[in-house]
Design a protein around this motif. Structure first.
Motif, short mmCIF file in Angstrom:
data_model
loop_
_atom_site.label_atom_id
_atom_site.label_comp_id
_atom_site.label_asym_id
_atom_site.label_seq_id
_atom_site.Cartn_x
_atom_site.Cartn_y
_atom_site.Cartn_z
N GLU A 43 10.23 -37.78 8.60
CA GLU A 43 11.53 -37.58 7.97
C GLU A 43 11.76 -38.67 6.93
O GLU A 43 11.50 -39.84 7.20
CB GLU A 43 12.65 -37.63 9.01
N ILE A 44 12.24 -38.27 5.78
CA ILE A 44 12.59 -39.24 4.74
C ILE A 44 14.10 -39.29 4.61
O ILE A 44 14.75 -38.28 4.32
CB ILE A 44 11.97 -38.86 3.38
N MET A 45 14.67 -40.46 4.84
CA MET A 45 16.11 -40.68 4.74
C MET A 45 16.37 -41.62 3.58
O MET A 45 15.68 -42.65 3.44
CB MET A 45 16.63 -41.29 6.04
N VAL A 46 17.30 -41.29 2.73
CA VAL A 46 17.58 -42.12 1.57
C VAL A 46 18.91 -42.85 1.74
O VAL A 46 19.84 -42.34 2.36
CB VAL A 46 17.58 -41.31 0.25
N ILE A 85 19.47 -41.56 -7.38
CA ILE A 85 19.26 -40.44 -8.30
C ILE A 85 18.25 -40.82 -9.38
O ILE A 85 17.36 -40.03 -9.73
CB ILE A 85 20.60 -40.01 -8.93
N GLU A 86 18.34 -42.04 -9.88
CA GLU A 86 17.39 -42.50 -10.89
C GLU A 86 15.98 -42.67 -10.31
O GLU A 86 14.98 -42.55 -11.02
CB GLU A 86 17.87 -43.81 -11.51
N ASN A 87 15.91 -42.94 -9.00
CA ASN A 87 14.62 -43.08 -8.32
C ASN A 87 14.14 -41.76 -7.72
O ASN A 87 13.11 -41.74 -7.03
CB ASN A 87 14.72 -44.11 -7.19
N ALA A 88 14.86 -40.67 -7.96
CA ALA A 88 14.60 -39.41 -7.27
C ALA A 88 13.19 -38.88 -7.49
O ALA A 88 12.56 -38.34 -6.57
CB ALA A 88 15.63 -38.35 -7.68
N GLU A 89 12.67 -38.99 -8.70
CA GLU A 89 11.32 -38.47 -8.96
C GLU A 89 10.29 -39.15 -8.07
O GLU A 89 9.41 -38.50 -7.49
CB GLU A 89 10.96 -38.67 -10.44
N GLU A 90 10.40 -40.46 -7.96
CA GLU A 90 9.50 -41.21 -7.08
C GLU A 90 9.68 -40.79 -5.63
O GLU A 90 8.70 -40.51 -4.92
CB GLU A 90 9.78 -42.71 -7.22
N ILE A 91 10.92 -40.75 -5.17
CA ILE A 91 11.21 -40.40 -3.77
C ILE A 91 10.69 -39.01 -3.44
O ILE A 91 10.10 -38.77 -2.37
CB ILE A 91 12.72 -40.50 -3.49
N ASN A 92 10.88 -38.07 -4.34
CA ASN A 92 10.43 -36.70 -4.09
C ASN A 92 8.91 -36.60 -3.99
O ASN A 92 8.37 -35.73 -3.28
CB ASN A 92 10.97 -35.75 -5.17
N ARG A 93 8.19 -37.49 -4.67
CA ARG A 93 6.73 -37.51 -4.52
C ARG A 93 6.35 -37.90 -3.09
O ARG A 93 5.41 -37.35 -2.52
CB ARG A 93 6.10 -38.50 -5.51
N ILE A 136 8.24 -37.43 -0.42
CA ILE A 136 8.64 -36.31 0.43
C ILE A 136 7.59 -35.21 0.40
O ILE A 136 7.21 -34.65 1.45
CB ILE A 136 10.02 -35.77 0.00
N ASP A 137 7.10 -34.90 -0.78
CA ASP A 137 6.04 -33.90 -0.90
C ASP A 137 4.77 -34.36 -0.18
O ASP A 137 4.09 -33.56 0.48
CB ASP A 137 5.73 -33.62 -2.38
#
Length: 213
Positions: free
Chosen positions: A181-184, A163-171, A173-174
């Motif tokens: 596929e992106i799996m977390v 959750i704390e890394n979500a901003e990075e991960i969402n970049r 994914i975009d």
């Protein structure tokens, strides 16, 4: 998009319980204390039999040792043989990741391991988290070009939660825009899954406690 849950299984322990709890895919490994290594052939065969009878996909991690993800020629030969055997034993997917000494993707090693594996599902594992953040988008392009189906990641900061890394991960994914596929994974449980889903823009989640049983 339907929710996809991948259970990270150490050997065959709790495999039947996880399948009964409704997981969609198994990632089978050994030695989780070092992040997972290649399971034995007997474990793969038993897991493949159980998965096939239940209609659940089975991905097998191919990693000859703990430590870094920079493999020498002997280790790559071992990995190639293990991939061949895992497929013969019934694995539907293979999970691995190869990096060079500069912590960039070793394309040559990846290609050699994926050669002659048509019809197999490939996941590039959390070795991705070791890549310098400035090289991540280049790495995503390489992973797509190499033909991987998905990427498993936690985010660049291992001390933080997904959750704390979500901003990075969402970049990321975009950026891949459906090409990968992106799996977390990493600390995701049945208890916090709903919260993680709200933070990260994917439908694929991985963990040893991803379901209750």
């Amino acid at each position: 998009m339907p929710l996809i849950l991948e259970f990270c299984a150490e050997n065959c322990t709790y495999l039947k319980q996880a399948i009964q709890a409704g997981v969609d895919r198994i990632e089978l490994c050994d030695n989780l204390a070092v992040g997972g290594t290649t399971p034995s052939y007997g474990v793969i065969k038993q897991a493949a039999n159980l998965s096939a009878s239940s209609g659940v996909e089975l991905s097998v991690i191919i990693r000859p040792r703990g430590g870094d993800f920079c493999y020498n020629e002997q280790e790559l030969t071992i990995m190639q043989m293990d991939i061949e055997q895992a497929i013969k034993l019934g694995a539907t997917g293979i999970v691995f990741g190869c990096l060079g000494s500069d912590n960039r993707i070793d394309e040559q090693a990846c290609r050699s391991l994926m050669r002659d594996c048509s019809g197999i599902d490939f996941t590039f594992h959390m070795a991705f988290d070791q890549i310098n953040i400035g090289n991540k988008f280049e790495a995503l392009d390489q992973i797509i070009e190499l033909g991987f189906d998905r990427l498993l990641l936690h985010g660049n900061n291992p001390e933080k939660s997904v959750i704390e890394n979500a901003e990075e991960i969402n970049r990321y994914i975009d950026y891949v825009s459906g090409q990968l596929e992106i799996m977390v994974g990493g600390g995701i449980t049945a208890a916090n899954l709903k919260e993680v889903k709200q933070a990260v823009n994917t439908n694929i989640f991985h963990g040893t406690k991803i379901v209750k049983f």
